[in-house]
Design a protein around this motif. Sequence first.
Motif, PDB file in Angstrom:
ATOM      1  N   ARG A 320      40.636  79.259  23.708  1.00  0.00           N
ATOM      2  CA  ARG A 320      40.967  80.172  22.596  1.00  0.00           C
ATOM      3  C   ARG A 320      41.818  81.336  23.091  1.00  0.00           C
ATOM      4  O   ARG A 320      41.501  81.923  24.130  1.00  0.00           O
ATOM      5  N   PRO A 321      42.892  81.703  22.386  1.00  0.00           N
ATOM      6  CA  PRO A 321      43.656  82.884  22.808  1.00  0.00           C
ATOM      7  C   PRO A 321      42.832  84.159  22.583  1.00  0.00           C
ATOM      8  O   PRO A 321      41.893  84.148  21.765  1.00  0.00           O
ATOM      9  N   VAL A 322      43.187  85.243  23.277  1.00  0.00           N
ATOM     10  CA  VAL A 322      42.418  86.491  23.159  1.00  0.00           C
ATOM     11  C   VAL A 322      42.308  86.930  21.691  1.00  0.00           C
ATOM     12  O   VAL A 322      41.275  87.453  21.258  1.00  0.00           O
ATOM     13  N   SER A 323      43.380  86.671  20.924  1.00  0.00           N
ATOM     14  CA  SER A 323      43.363  87.104  19.517  1.00  0.00           C
ATOM     15  C   SER A 323      42.237  86.415  18.730  1.00  0.00           C
ATOM     16  O   SER A 323      41.859  86.884  17.652  1.00  0.00           O
ATOM     17  N   ALA A 324      41.693  85.306  19.268  1.00  0.00           N
ATOM     18  CA  ALA A 324      40.614  84.601  18.542  1.00  0.00           C
ATOM     19  C   ALA A 324      39.234  84.905  19.131  1.00  0.00           C
ATOM     20  O   ALA A 324      38.249  84.292  18.735  1.00  0.00           O
ATOM     21  N   TRP A 325      39.158  85.825  20.087  1.00  0.00           N
ATOM     22  CA  TRP A 325      37.843  86.176  20.641  1.00  0.00           C
ATOM     23  C   TRP A 325      37.085  86.989  19.592  1.00  0.00           C
ATOM     24  O   TRP A 325      37.652  87.898  18.967  1.00  0.00           O
ATOM     25  N   ASP A 326      35.816  86.667  19.454  1.00  0.00           N
ATOM     26  CA  ASP A 326      35.097  87.167  18.300  1.00  0.00           C
ATOM     27  C   ASP A 326      33.839  87.938  18.726  1.00  0.00           C
ATOM     28  O   ASP A 326      32.998  87.417  19.454  1.00  0.00           O
ATOM     29  N   TYR A 327      33.736  89.181  18.263  1.00  0.00           N
ATOM     30  CA  TYR A 327      32.612  90.042  18.668  1.00  0.00           C
ATOM     31  C   TYR A 327      31.261  89.388  18.359  1.00  0.00           C
ATOM     32  O   TYR A 327      30.394  89.279  19.219  1.00  0.00           O
ATOM     33  N   GLU A 328      31.122  88.934  17.124  1.00  0.00           N
ATOM     34  CA  GLU A 328      29.811  88.415  16.709  1.00  0.00           C
ATOM     35  C   GLU A 328      29.381  87.197  17.513  1.00  0.00           C
ATOM     36  O   GLU A 328      28.246  87.074  17.942  1.00  0.00           O
ATOM     37  N   GLN A 329      30.335  86.329  17.756  1.00  0.00           N
ATOM     38  CA  GLN A 329      30.032  85.074  18.437  1.00  0.00           C
ATOM     39  C   GLN A 329      29.970  85.257  19.966  1.00  0.00           C
ATOM     40  O   GLN A 329      29.099  84.707  20.631  1.00  0.00           O
ATOM     41  N   ASP A 330      30.884  86.049  20.518  1.00  0.00           N
ATOM     42  CA  ASP A 330      31.047  86.090  21.983  1.00  0.00           C
ATOM     43  C   ASP A 330      30.246  87.191  22.681  1.00  0.00           C
ATOM     44  O   ASP A 330      29.826  87.025  23.822  1.00  0.00           O
TER      45      ASP A 330
END
Length: 566
Positions: A320-330
Amino acid sequence: MDPNWPYLRGYEAFKHVGSDVFLTVSPGKNHLFVADAEVTFQITSQRNRFKKPIEIYKNVDLYGKNVVSTEGAIWRQHRKLTSPSFSETNNQLVWNETLHQTQAMLEGWNRHTGLASEVAKDTMTMTLNVISRAGFGVRVLWPHEEEKEAPSDALASTRPSAGHTMSYRDSISFLMEHVIWVPLLPDWFRPISPWKVHRKTHEAYTEFGKYMAELYEAKKSEISAGKTGSDGLDLLGALVKGAGISQQPASTNNADPEKNRPSQGQLLSDSEIIGNAFVFLIAGHETTANALHFSLLHLALNPSYQVPLQKELDDIFGDRPVSAWDYEQDFPKLFGGMAGAVINETLRMLPAVISIPKSTQKGEPQALNFDGRQIVVPESCAIGLCGAGVGNNPKYWPSGPDHGSRMPADDLDQFKPARWLVDLTKVVSSTNADNDEPDTEDFGGPQGPHSAASLYHPPRGAFIPFSEGPRSCLGRKFAQAELFAALAVIFRFYSVELATDEWEADEAVNAMERGGPDRRQVWEKAANRANDLLKHGMGSMITLQMRAGRVPLRLVKRGEERFVFG
Ligand code: HEM
């Protein structure tokens, strides 16, 4: 006594005295020092018996009274109104802004072929930029970013906005660096002082006050128009919303008595709102920058810990690119794994506040249970809760070669994130496990434990980088979201090494055998210097920082590490 001893001597001082709690007596004041978890827990959980000595916090009242500098009923009111600002929506904003700001910081380092010669300074800039966005809603650009794109917002520019003599960015960063002069020098003297630094500090103080008043006005208009910004509510916006602010203009005059009085229906006065917003900056900027700086440093000194961290990041983020990193999930995955262990271990060894101050009141000695007996703390006694003392107390930490034993600590002075990743079923339960019941009263602030359930769980009072109890840090999750996002961006793509330029040119290092003794010798020179600075070159003015020198680092692409030894 060196005021930095709680860090410099750590648990050694308590071992030397032969007790985890001791009292020093002097004609001026008695001082109680604590490295015992049970005693720490009793003190932090009974805020009416062990008060915060607010006289030492006058310095943070530059723009108004706030949650840090008050006690009793007034503090309760501040805490009640400020804590909702630290919401998950805000943490999400912190996460997203950190992803952006860390990439920008790395771009700056890569412009110098990966050399980060000013890590302490750059991490300060990075965290200041994050808090500017998540605290006030203002995106600040790095100088190299501004070369590429014109700032979308006048406040983001390097040039002063209309009606100002200093840019927003310069006023905030100059003020943060020299803030100590504001309370030390009288208002009338700063602008006429023969020293330029005093005059410029005064200008930054006045200018930033004006910027904050303007931001405050803008928030009031936004909120009364029903807008919260497209990507979440910043802390100031949430404060304005939560305090029931009317549309009266805020005074920019610091001496104006009107601004100290809330108008009708308003729960905090203008100056208290601005005072709290400013104290978030003071409390959250240097603390988080230091934690990031020290974790990078320790990882550079212990490269073997970078490998499992990177493996974990690969598993979490995949392609996943950084733009798709997700607070809730990660975030929960980072919190509960190696990234969490790295940050916890850094904060165990290097707590930002080296001695958390508490006190007893005049005419009110207080009893405490310590080691199965009752002790009495005298009246008007200063108390220091020593984070590095209790964080190195072998009673509470898995230590020793297998990290599972509770036998004499022979490695608590070493950076070993693995101690947080012990097999929890094998860890003997702590002496203070009974204290794990939750507080019955809710004082707001970040929900959830200080450390993840999957990591080693020290007894309450043994791990206090964010303090404990009702007056614990409001920004803990803010800081954790920021630290994990920053570590993730850096180590997903790079490794961090000690820069060895001072001892050997790059070409010479490259010509040495990979993993060979010559390369090791060069690396050890850099490591010895870094370890020496970490042991002896540290000091605390507001927070614990490296004061006697700096340790340059180098960013290298994963797989291109220069110092790998078998
Ligand atoms: C790694 C980062 C951080 C560390 C180690 C840290 C540590 C602490 C500690 C030890 C205290 C208690 C101080 C005392 O009682 O004298 C505290 C309180 C506080 N912190 Fe943090 N902090 C961090 C980040 C932040 C951030 C990012 C913010 C805000 C954006 C923040 C806001 C506050 C506030 C408002 C209080 C006062 C709470 C009260 O008295 O009710 N902190 N912090």
